[in-house]
Design an enzyme around this catalytic site. Sequence first.
Site, PDB file in Angstrom:
ATOM      1  CG  HIS A 132      90.645  40.764-125.913  1.00  0.00           C
ATOM      2  ND1 HIS A 132      89.877  40.251-126.936  1.00  0.00           N
ATOM      3  CD2 HIS A 132      90.459  42.115-125.966  1.00  0.00           C
ATOM      4  CE1 HIS A 132      89.263  41.233-127.569  1.00  0.00           C
ATOM      5  NE2 HIS A 132      89.596  42.377-126.994  1.00  0.00           N
ATOM      6  CG  HIS A 138      90.672  32.994-133.412  1.00  0.00           C
ATOM      7  ND1 HIS A 138      90.376  33.805-132.338  1.00  0.00           N
ATOM      8  CD2 HIS A 138      89.492  32.512-133.838  1.00  0.00           C
ATOM      9  CE1 HIS A 138      89.068  33.829-132.141  1.00  0.00           C
ATOM     10  NE2 HIS A 138      88.506  33.030-133.036  1.00  0.00           N
ATOM     11  CD  GLU A 155      94.543  39.022-127.968  1.00  0.00           C
ATOM     12  OE1 GLU A 155      95.169  38.182-128.647  1.00  0.00           O
ATOM     13  OE2 GLU A 155      93.365  38.845-127.561  1.00  0.00           O
TER      14      GLU A 155
END
EC number: 2.6.99.2
Length: 239
Positions: free
Chosen positions: A45, A189, A72
């Site tokens: 990310h 997650h 991400e």
Amino acid sequence: MSDVALGVNIDHVATLRNARNVDYPDIVEVANIAVSNGADFITVHLREDRRHIKDDDVFRLKNSLKVPLNLEIAPTDEMLSIAIKVRPKCVCLVPEKRQELTTEGGLDVKRAFSYLISFIEKLHTYNIDVTLFIEPDVDQIDQAKKLSADNVELHTGKYCNNTTQSELSQVIKAAEYCYQRNIGCHAGHGLNYQSAAIIAKVPYISALNIGHFLICESVLHGIGTSVHKMKKAIASAPN
């Protein structure tokens, strides 16, 4: 045996490195160890504040990995420009808040719809697959389908924080709806060995993204051992 793919998020390898502003641990080396122990793709990310992953990390990984890179990013003009330069296999669009410790929830696709239309079209122009990180909600899936997203990634944080049948049912329902709407379904997650094995059993989920837990485990057992154990946990789930 489950054939659900494992994406290993290595953001917090960079967190450890950046704590002393040094060049170790080397993020590419860690990624390659993860791959050699079963990671099917690598996720990073690139946040707007660059709190862990840096621009150079993304380019180095893209040029070094023998598996797909899943990038991400928040849906901003700056990040779009970087993604087009990097050309990862897939871009996953996520919401971002400056003060959050980690991504706190799914992207509100309906609210961002008009902006996302051209954003996704541009990524597709460069043959980059697009995933939208969303809550397990059928309305969000409908919006993702209208945007021609290739996949959604269902936010499993609520389930992992409150492992009730109700929360799991939401994930199951959303995954089935993805199948009905012909859109790829991933999940991630907050997953650990136990919750990943449960989510991997959910029909129509084809990939899991797991990061923080695996990096924490690697402090105790090494990244290779931790990824291998996660791969076994996922594989133990029946089709």
